[in-house]
Design a protein around this motif. Sequence first.
Motif: not given
Length: 376
Positions: A326-345
């Motif tokens: 959900s938040i990854s899709a929202l981040a993609a709508q803004y050029p300066n918003v970046h999503y960090v995927d922590l899964r599997g860390t």
Amino acid sequence: MNQSDKKYLKDLLSRDPRLAVEKLKDHLVPMPKMLDKATEIEAQQESLMGEAISQGERENRQSELNDSILQLIEEVAIDEMEPGSQIIGHPKYQWILFELIALGLASVGGMLALIVNKQYIPALVILGVLLGVAFIFGKSVMTYLKNQQTIRDRGKKYYANLEAFPTRAKVLIEGDSWFNDHHGKDITDYLSEHYNVYSFAETGSKMRGILRDSDFRKLVAHEKPQVILLSAGGKELFEEYFKEIIKATASGDDFFTPYYTAFKRDVSQLYEETLEDFASKSEKVIISGYDYVVYKQGAVHSLLTKRGFSDPNAVKTKLIDDLNESISALAAQYPNVHYVDLRGTLASSQMWHDELHPNAEGFSKIAEKFKAKIEG
């Protein structure tokens, strides 16, 4: 928009609502969704002027529109503060601490006075009340005080570091216990080794409080950071609403109640409103979900087992995936918003303090992912 602008618009609203909306729209140009709301209110005002209704009905409708305008004015972040002012935590918490100590001393004093006068039953009643209050509210109060002390200490360190390391990037953080862990070093601590970091994160903080924290918005407006880091949702997912969103009885791969759909919609809306504002306030906004929960014990795991889920981790994994997507899709709508995927860390349970919180080693690995995104 600064404090003077807000005061002016509120005063103007009481005198000329139509002009107030017109002036408000000038401030909302960088925030399209809020601008759309203001434009919609403006259209409703125009429509109201042409309707053949009683004066009383017209005044009631205009009052409702004024409330909507006032809400928009309040939602706009303050862009500046008094020159030279600094926010260091929430200083009011110290008065709460003093009040609690004073109340405790007064109660103990009263109890001792009763004992001296051989009024043992009233003394026991006071003692029982004190113990009951401590049992019910003690943990919450201590968590609150610890949160505020940590925020204040980090504020002092932040301003000291600005002088000691003026070339470091400013990173402002709002989040939950992953950024303010009371058991040891957390993500904020590790990032502070490389950047000038000020974290408003609080253990036990709810998503709405995190994403709509007016004090944090003031801090952002004042400090103009290179990076804003936001993380929220764990409290709601695995504590506050967990029992309501999980079915009472396991049924194959159908884990969730209809309430979960509404919950996900609210999460997206809260994040969207926040990103709409913060995307224009910093060079880079970083958001994240959480890593997969691998600890196979604790309240969440026990509840799922009691409800008959053969693979509790599958349910927890689905919750984590949904939030991240959900938040990854929202981040993609803004050029300066970046999503960090922590899964599997943190695949090993050795890197977790408990079911929902990594230990210091785990937080160190997660901090590296944030550092890579800040530098990237």
